[in-house]
Design a protein around this motif. Structure first.
Motif, PDB file in Angstrom:
ATOM      1  N   GLY A   1      21.582  38.986 -29.471  1.00 18.60           N
ATOM      2  CA  GLY A   1      21.790  40.384 -29.110  1.00 18.60           C
ATOM      3  C   GLY A   1      23.177  40.913 -29.402  1.00 18.60           C
ATOM      4  N   LEU A   2      24.085  40.058 -29.857  1.00 15.33           N
ATOM      5  CA  LEU A   2      25.453  40.515 -30.147  1.00 15.33           C
ATOM      6  C   LEU A   2      25.444  41.576 -31.254  1.00 15.33           C
ATOM      7  CD1 LEU A   2      27.474  37.155 -30.070  1.00 15.33           C
ATOM      8  CD2 LEU A   2      27.413  38.951 -28.321  1.00 15.33           C
TER       9      LEU A   2
ATOM     10  N   GLY B   1      25.236  40.514 -25.427  1.00 16.38           N
ATOM     11  CA  GLY B   1      24.013  40.361 -26.191  1.00 16.38           C
ATOM     12  C   GLY B   1      22.851  40.906 -25.372  1.00 16.38           C
ATOM     13  N   TYR B   2      21.770  40.125 -25.306  1.00 16.09           N
ATOM     14  CA  TYR B   2      20.598  40.552 -24.543  1.00 16.09           C
ATOM     15  C   TYR B   2      20.653  40.101 -23.077  1.00 16.09           C
ATOM     16  CZ  TYR B   2      18.245  41.827 -28.924  1.00 16.09           C
ATOM     17  OH  TYR B   2      17.897  42.415 -30.108  1.00 16.09           O
TER      18      TYR B   2
ATOM     19  N   GLY C   1      14.056  36.575 -30.339  1.00 17.16           N
ATOM     20  CA  GLY C   1      15.223  37.362 -30.720  1.00 17.16           C
ATOM     21  C   GLY C   1      14.992  38.240 -31.924  1.00 17.16           C
TER      22      GLY C   1
ATOM     23  N   TYR D   1      19.539  34.154 -26.463  1.00 17.06           N
ATOM     24  CA  TYR D   1      19.370  35.605 -26.333  1.00 17.06           C
ATOM     25  C   TYR D   1      20.715  36.330 -26.342  1.00 17.06           C
ATOM     26  CZ  TYR D   1      14.330  35.920 -25.691  1.00 17.06           C
ATOM     27  OH  TYR D   1      12.964  35.909 -25.903  1.00 17.06           O
ATOM     28  N   ALA D   2      21.743  35.706 -25.773  1.00 16.84           N
ATOM     29  CA  ALA D   2      23.067  36.318 -25.820  1.00 16.84           C
ATOM     30  C   ALA D   2      23.555  36.427 -27.268  1.00 16.84           C
ATOM     31  CB  ALA D   2      24.054  35.516 -24.977  1.00 16.84           C
ATOM     32  N   LEU D   3      23.362  35.367 -28.039  1.00 18.94           N
ATOM     33  CA  LEU D   3      23.827  35.367 -29.426  1.00 18.94           C
ATOM     34  C   LEU D   3      23.029  36.331 -30.295  1.00 18.94           C
ATOM     35  CD1 LEU D   3      24.456  31.538 -29.991  1.00 18.94           C
ATOM     36  CD2 LEU D   3      26.164  33.348 -29.664  1.00 18.94           C
TER      37      LEU D   3
END
Length: 274
Positions: free
Chosen positions: A209-210, A221-222, A109, A205-207
């Motif tokens: 990419g926020l 995110g991503y 990340g 990855y979601a966190l």
């Protein structure tokens, strides 16, 4: 916002549906989660859509991990029904794989997309060499590793897999096979390992990419939700087919074809950087 004409949108959708179908078969057949196919396809789809190089590989990896949650579940369930999942190995290796996933998510990340691309290309090339040149005949029996090698290997599987956006099978199956672990049991167990990697990896990855700029539309995110929704249906549909093939066909020809695919992908991804 990206501008996509209807013809291009149809072509991209068809590409992702086909990718999901292929990834599902490969997931069931080799226990690799399908990410080894999904990541490069998403990478080149985002390249065609002119998504920023700064986030292109991150989104490909994060989205691939999200698809593995669904594909890996279907694959692992099918292998479980056939008695080819080693639950004792999962209990032993699982915590260390999860530790590697956390470490790999933090690294992935925060490093550049170029680094992630090079990691994927390099590991894909090594896996291709292993698949192409590994002797067909089993070597003399080697005992499964104990501490600390067990912890090191399982941590590496989690760390590198989550950075590549793949299920654990790409690394776990060759490692387990080296220790003369039964191949079908290795494939089935690797499918379950993919879930240990994909669930926390997707969240990470979601966190990370926020709030990152230049993400493609419909991204959490991503994790690109549009790509995820396009790939999931066909990948879940074909994963059980891959399991049936894993228990029915010789592996040598497939290994060579897959090694060729990985080699071409590795070269293509490296050249895209330069």
């Amino acid at each position: 916002m990206l501008n996509i004409d209807p013809g291009q949108a149809f072509f991209l959708l068809a590409t992702l549906l086909a990718t999901g179908a292929i990834a599902g078969v490969i997931s069931g057949l080799l226990g690799v989660g399908g990410g080894i196919v999904i990541v490069p396809v998403l990478f080149f789809v985002f390249l065609a859509l002119d998504v920023s190089e700064a986030v292109r590989m991150h989104v490909a990896v994060g989205t691939s991990l999200a698809t593995i949650i669904f594909t890996g579940f279907m694959s692992a369930r099918s292998h479980w029904k056939r008695g080819s999942v080693d639950t004792a190995l999962l209990r032993s290796w699982g915590p260390w794989i999860a530790f590697g996933v956390v470490a790999g998510t933090v690294i992935g990340g925060n490093v550049s997309g170029t680094v992630l691309t090079l990691v994927f290309a390099a590991i894909a090339a090594l896996v291709a060499i292993n698949m192409a040149f590994k002797p067909a005949d089993a070597a003399k029996p080697r005992p499964m590793p104990g501490a600390p090698l067990k912890q090191i290997l399982s941590t590496i599987i989690g760390l590198i897999s989550v950075m590549m956006g793949i299920g654990g099978g790409t690394l776990a199956v060759p490692i387990l096979s080296f220790f003369t672990y039964p191949i079908r049991l290795a494939v089935g167990t690797a499918a379950a390992i993919g879930l240990i990697i994909a669930i926390p990896g997707t969240i990470g990855y979601a966190l990370f990419g926020l709030g990152v700029p230049d993400l493609p539309p419909f991204s959490l995110g991503y994790v690109n939700l549009a790509g995820l929704i396009a790939i999931i249906p066909t990948s879940m549909l074909t994963a059980p087919l891959g399991v049936k093939l894993a228990h029915a066909i010789p592996q040598l020809a497939l290994r060579w074809c897959f090694a060729g695919f990985l080699t071409i992908t590795s070269i293509r991804m490296i050249t895209s950087i330069f």
